[in-house]
Structures are given as structure tokens and as C-alpha cells.
Write an enzyme that holds these catalytic residues in place. Structure first.
Site, PDB file in Angstrom:
ATOM      1  N   ARG A  25       0.730  -1.244   0.070  1.00 40.02           N
ATOM      2  CA  ARG A  25      -0.092   0.043   0.014  1.00 40.02           C
ATOM      3  C   ARG A  25       0.906   1.123   0.003  1.00 40.02           C
ATOM      4  O   ARG A  25       1.963   1.419   0.827  1.00 40.02           O
ATOM      5  CB  ARG A  25      -0.780  -0.038   1.437  1.00 40.02           C
ATOM      6  CG  ARG A  25      -1.754   1.188   1.478  1.00 40.02           C
ATOM      7  CD  ARG A  25      -3.025   1.035   0.618  1.00 40.02           C
ATOM      8  NE  ARG A  25      -4.096   1.989   0.972  1.00 40.02           N
ATOM      9  CZ  ARG A  25      -5.173   2.020   0.215  1.00 40.02           C
ATOM     10  NH1 ARG A  25      -4.988   1.510  -1.155  1.00 40.02           N
ATOM     11  NH2 ARG A  25      -6.255   2.835   0.700  1.00 40.02           N
TER      12      ARG A  25
ATOM     13  N   THR B 140      -9.814   0.571  -9.670  1.00 39.72           N
ATOM     14  CA  THR B 140      -8.765  -0.511  -9.139  1.00 39.72           C
ATOM     15  C   THR B 140      -8.711  -1.600 -10.209  1.00 39.72           C
ATOM     16  O   THR B 140      -9.531  -1.647 -10.862  1.00 39.72           O
ATOM     17  CB  THR B 140      -9.103  -0.869  -7.711  1.00 39.72           C
ATOM     18  OG1 THR B 140      -9.007   0.427  -6.719  1.00 39.72           O
ATOM     19  CG2 THR B 140      -8.319  -1.732  -6.974  1.00 39.72           C
TER      20      THR B 140
ATOM     21  N   GLY C  83     -13.561   0.435  -5.164  1.00 39.54           N
ATOM     22  CA  GLY C  83     -13.379   1.163  -3.817  1.00 39.54           C
ATOM     23  C   GLY C  83     -14.124   0.535  -2.771  1.00 39.54           C
ATOM     24  O   GLY C  83     -13.909  -0.777  -2.529  1.00 39.54           O
TER      25      GLY C  83
HETATM   26  N1  GLY Z   1      -8.666   3.127  -3.313  1.00 38.31           N
HETATM   27  C1  GLY Z   1      -9.201   2.154  -3.099  1.00 38.31           C
HETATM   28  C2  GLY Z   1      -9.041   1.102  -1.977  1.00 38.31           C
HETATM   29  O1  GLY Z   1      -7.933   1.137  -1.644  1.00 38.31           O
HETATM   30  O2  GLY Z   1      -9.711   0.378  -1.365  1.00 38.31           O
END
Ligand code: GLY
Length: 601
Positions: free
Chosen positions: A135, A411, A504
Site C-alpha cells: 500500500r 482499481t 473502492g
Molecule cells: N482506493 C481504493 C481502495 O484502496 O480500496
């Protein structure tokens, strides 16, 4: 005879089983113990037990079938690259890393080396599951009120400025995976991506559409505009060749020098210089401080299956397991797939899980997240007992009302499994489609806007001591909460289902329903990927329903007090694999154009 015993006997008959012993797996969360077996060889079904592939083609959904491995990803050129690596003897981790680098070129909407993500891996020989957390991380100068001006969040700063970018984790994450668990060199798994960037690839329909739709944003950034639109400003059409020379140079630097090129070398210098010149805050020190983590996956069980999924800083795994636990003792199958009774239970489980998520999801290095309590089956039983069967609850009954931040659906997820039984479930992202739309000067790398996933205005504790927002407030070198839910379901210790999705905040619910479609409703992987989905996130107290749920069902739910968002919307885009009886069955979500699943035969 159970499949597990049958496979083991088969392996003994084939002389392939070297050594095995039962092992008690401690899941760390008050879950039931699961007996696993150590070393198991593949292919898992001996000739004496050979069967034709079998799946139900009910509902008209038929999976792709493979005999020696499978790749399922959102973009077809990258899928081909992963499949080619498997065909040439690379393992699932090699193929997954190559797909990740290739999609940074061919799927700039979400594929990236300027963003981050999460990978869950099952290693067959070691009988080990790993969760790789790559991340993004905020800069050292980040503060909880970084985007606050005059008491309000400046959305342009939070979403479309360089201040919205975290230090990217993808290069470190994919490199760790391939260097520790792959069989190929980092340079070799990047090579196909380099070629695609340097020589170009034919634009496909979805990319043409995405670039045309994002022109205002990408066109405003000189570097991105130069790459994604022609010299005269016109759009690329399907079939025309898109080259990305700066990105090729960046990929070559990583091939030649390894991850140091990205975190301390020429790429770090370019990113830091671009930030310094444009009011960004990521420095060389921040780039060098980036760490990728191997974490213990979060584990659950559901009716005899083991669920292996992503722990914090993703909220995905914890809250998916929480929902599955809540419903494990209901006979959902008898109530009927997507019946009013089942959807009512889904909505109420989602309401509870997302209420908990608002309080307890964030970076575990900064906040003590009660993971074991949240995935505890006794807690789930208590929460299930609070669900009335005859009416919808109001979200204020479940937890205090707060406004939650918007979470981008852009994503991407891919799943890979090889002939040795290794499996990879990978979800990564730039947050919004094309991230913040900014390309770091001279790198060809699109920057993420992942820090928008922090709660920009953390709340003070309310009168009940609830601390919504604190867990996920921005702090220096912290990772924002995610919803990404890359998941591997094991049956008798062997990968059975590999799945995940973009979307998301909706990701958790999409993966939850996909897994339930398979484990509870016995669907083949294509049917499980195709059925209508729903989404409820506690706040706002509204359910989104895809088309495909009958009006009668909606009327019953409305009469119970459920409220629905108007308008059409699709939820998620899964890429999934089921491994059963020696066959690999896969499906790319029919909601997505240009996605592809390839079975290795
Ligand atoms: N930006 C989407 C997530 O990390 O869930």
C-alpha cells in the site's frame, strides 16, 4: 471419500508424495482449527482417477477451463503475458508480477507502478499463505489536516494535486513477491512490460473510451497529455499504437538496477524533483523510507472452507469474514439466491460490518485494530441475533451517523494459479482511474491519489467515546485504509477459489457475494461472477442493486423498509479461478470490456 483424502491417495499412487503430516493451523482469531497437510505434489488427480472437467452450465454461464494453470485479468495483453510465463514454466508468482508490470503499461486506468496494492499468495510446496502489503505511504510532511482550508476539505488538493499522492508501493511489492517466491529474475518479469512501453501496443476499445472520457483531467497535465493524446491533441483510436518511452526508460532502470532505481536512484530523484517544483511533499527521504510488509493473512472459516484474505491496512478481509461469520448458520441456499430473505440478511450484515469498519479500519502501525474480535464467531452470532427478519434496521440503530468519504471504484484485480498449486490473488490501484491524472515529469509514471482514502477531517470522540475517523486520519508515513479484498479460499488446504475485485468501498461486498455464490449456492465461477450484486455501506443508508433482481423481490424489501439508490450502476469487476478435481475454471467479469481468462492446457 473427501476430495482431500482422494487427492492424497492419488498422489501416493503416483509416487509423487514425498512427505506429509497433519498440521494444526492456528488462525489467531478464535476460529475453529483447520487440519492441513504439508507437501502435496501436482497435478493433483492421478491418471487412475481421471475425470472429464465438470461444471454446471446452468444459467448459461460457462467458465474457461484449463488443465495446467490459469490467468484471469482485466486487460487481455497482460493476461497473455502471464499465460506465456506459465506456459514456459514460470510459477504463479512470476506470472503475477509480470501481469502487474504489464498492466502498468497496457491498463493505465489502474495498472501501475505509481500506486500500490495487496497480494495474497498460497505457496503449495511450503503449504504457506502470505499477504504482501504494498500500500502507498504518506510523506513525512503529511498531516491530518493536509487538505483542510477554512475548516473544509479542499477536494482539488485531496484528489487532484500532488499532495494526494502517497509514496508508491507497487515496485517494492511485485519485486518482493518475485524475488522471494518466484523462479525468474525481476528483470525477466519486467521485460515484456518494457517491450510494450518501448514498442507500443494497439489501443483497445476500453482504453480508447477511458482516455477520451478522462481527457479534461489528463489533458491538463503536460506530461500525461503528451503520452496519452497525439501531437495534434486528438485521441488515439482502437488499433492505433500507443508508445510510452519515458515509462520504458523507468522500467529499464528497474530492470538494470532493481528496486533501488525506484526508491533511491534515478526515478526517486525525478519524482522528488517533480514534487518540489509543483508543491508536492514527497522527498527523496520519503521514497527511501518506503517499506513493503509481508503480513499474516487474516483467516476465517465458512462451512468447512478456509478463507485466506487481506489484513489491515485493508479493511477488506476483516469485514468480509465478519459478514460471512454472521450468516454461516443461516440456510441461505434454502431461502434462494438473491431472494428477498437473503438480500435482507446481506444488507443487514453489510450494515453492521461497514459500521464497524468506520470505527476500526486503518493502518495497524498507528492504531490498534481489534481484528480478532471483529472476526470472532461469537461476536458475529451476537450481531446476527440483532437482525430482525421482518424489517430493515435504520443505520442509526447500528452505530452513530457520520459522513463517510467517497471511495473511488477504479482499481483492478487479477488471479493466477500454476500447475504446482501456487496461487496469487492481487488487487492494486492508483485510486481514481489514472490516479490524480498527473505524470511525474520525465518518468512516464502516473501518480496515485491514494491519500484521498484517509479521512480528511478526523472526528473527535463523540459522547459515546466512538472515534470515527481517528483510525484513518492522515499522519506522516502512514498507510490509508483500503477496501481491497484479494482472497484465496482453501478446501482441505488446497486453493479452491481465487478472487478479488475493484470497486473502492464496494469491493468487500462484491467479493463477499462472489464467494457466497460459490460456497453457499454452488455456482460455477462464471455464474458466480455474473449474478446481480448489491451494495450497502451503512452510511448513507441506501442499497444499490444491479439489474437482475426481480421487481417482486424489490417490492418485498421496500415493504420491509429498505431504501434503494435510483439509477443503473454496476458493482465490481472480478477475475476469479476455481481449482477442482485437477481442473482450473476461470471467469473474467462480464461487466468488463477487454478482460480475459486463459487456461493453460
Ligand atoms: N482506493 C481504493 C481502495 O484502496 O480500496
Amino acid at each position: 471419500m473427501s476430495n482431500g483424502i482422494k487427492y492424497l491417495l492419488g498422489a501416493i499412487v503416483g509416487g509423487a508424495l514425498v512427505f506429509m503430516y497433519p498440521m494444526l493451523q492456528n488462525d489467531g482469531g478464535g476460529q475453529q482449527a483447520v487440519v492441513k497437510t504439508a507437501e502435496i505434489s501436482y497435478p493433483r488427480v492421478p491418471d487412475s482417477d481421471y475425470k472429464l472437467p465438470s461444471f454446471s452450465s446452468r444459467d448459461g454461464f460457462v467458465p474457461v477451463v484449463g488443465r495446467h494453470g490459469m490467468v484471469s485479468a482485466r486487460e487481455s495483453i497482460a493476461t497473455e503475458i502471464g499465460a506465456d510465463i506459465l506456459r514456459k514454466g514460470g510459477n504463479a508468482i512470476d506470472a503475477a508480477a509480470a501481469v502487474g508490470f504489464a498492466m502498468a503499461v497496457t491498463y493505465p486506468q489502474a495498472g501501475n507502478i505509481g500506486g500500490g496494492g495487496f497480494m495474497v499468495v498460497h505457496l503449495a510446496k511450503e503449504n504457506k499463505d502470505i499477504a504482501i502489503d504494498y500500500r502507498e505511504m504518506s510523506a513525512g510532511a503529511a498531516r491530518h489536516d493536509l487538505y483542510v482550508e477554512d475548516g473544509k476539505v479542499n477536494q482539488t488538493l485531496a484528489k487532484y494535486s500532488r499532495k494526494s499522492s502517497g509514496v508508491p508501493g507497487t515496485v517494492a511489492g511485485l519485486a518482493l513477491a518475485v524475488q522471494k517466491y518466484g523462479t525468474m529474475s525481476l528483470a525477466d518479469v519486467i521485460a515484456p512490460a518494457y517491450k510494450l512501453a518501448h514498442e507500443g501496443f494497439p489501443v483497445y476499445t476500453q482504453l480508447e473510451v477511458s482516455l477520451a472520457r478522462s481527457k479534461e483531467r489528463l489533458g491538463a497535465d503536460p506530461a500525461a497529455s503528451k503520452v496519452f493524446y497525439k501531437a495534434d491533441g486528438s485521441n488515439y483510436r482502437t488499433g492505433e499504437i500507443l508508445k510510452q518511452e519515458d515509462l520504458a526508460v523507468s522500467l529499464k532502470a528497474i530492470m538494470d538496477e532493481g528496486t533501488s532505481a525506484f526508491y533511491t536512484g534515478s526515478i526517486a530523484e525525478k519524482i522528488a524533483a517533480d514534487m518540489a517544483a509543483n508543491d508536492g511533499i514527497i522527498t527523496m527521504e520519503d521514497m527511501a523510507a518506503y517499506k513493503v510488509y509481508e503480513r499474516e493473512p487474516v483467516r476465517g472459516t465458512y462451512k468447512g472452507y478456509d478463507i485466506v484474505t487481506m489484513p489491515p491496512p485493508s479493511s477488506g478481509g476483516v469485514h468480509m469474514i465478519e459478514m460471512m461469520n454472521m450468516l454461516e448458520n443461516d440456510d441461505l441456499k434454502a431461502k434462494g439466491h438473491n431472494s428477498a430473505a437473503v438480500l435482507h440478511l446481506y444488507i443487514e450484515a453489510m450494515r453492521q460490518a461497514y459500521a464497524d469498519r468506520s470505527l476500526y479500519a486503518g493502518d495497524p502501525a498507528f492504531f490498534d485494530i481489534p481484528v480478532a474480535a471483529l472476526i470472532d464467531k461469537k461476536y458475529a452470532a451476537e450481531m446476527r441475533a440483532r437482525i430482525p427478519m421482518d424489517r430493515a434496521r435504520d443505520s442509526s440503530e447500528v452505530a452513530p451517523t457520520k459522513d463517510l468519504p467517497y471511495e473511488s471504484p477504479q482499481t483492478t484485480h487479477y488471479s493466477v494459479m500454476d500447475s504446482e498449486g501456487n496461487a496469487v490473488s492481487n488487487t492494486y490501484t492508483l485510486n481514481f482511474g489514472f490516479g490524480n491524472g498527473i505524470m511525474a515529469t520525465g518518468t512516464g509514471i502516473l501518480l496515485n491519489n491514494e491519500l484521498d482514502d484517509f479521512d480528511a477531517l478526523p472526528y473527535e470522540p463523540d459522547e459515546n467515546g466512538n472515534i470515527s475517523g481517528k483510525a484513518n486520519a492522515q499522519e506522516p508515513h502512514k498507510r490509508p485504509r483500503s477496501s481491497m479484498t484479494p482472497t484465496i479460499v482453501l478446501k482441505d488446504g488446497v486453493p479452491f477459489l481465487i478472487t478479488g475485485s475493484p470497486g473502492g468501498g464496494t469491493i468487500i461486498n462484491t467479493v463477499f457475494q462472489t464467494v457466497m455464490n460459490v460456497l453457499e449456492f454452488d455456482m460455477n465461477v462464471a455464474a458466480a461472477s455474473s449474478k446481480a450484486r448489491i451494495n450497502h455501506q451503512w452510511m448513507p443508508d441506501m442499497t444499490t442493486i444491479e439489474s437482475g433482481v426481480s421487481q417482486d423481490t424489490l417490492d418485498i424489501l421496500k415493504a420491509m423498509g429498505h431504501k434503494f439508490n435510483a439509477g443503473e450502476r454496476t458493482l465490481g469487476s472480478t477475475n476469479s479461478i476455481i481449482y477442482e478435481d485437477g481442473y482450473y475454471y476461470g471467469a473474467a467479469d462480464p461487466r468488463s470490456m477487454d478482460a480475459l481468462t486463459i487456461g493453460i492446457n
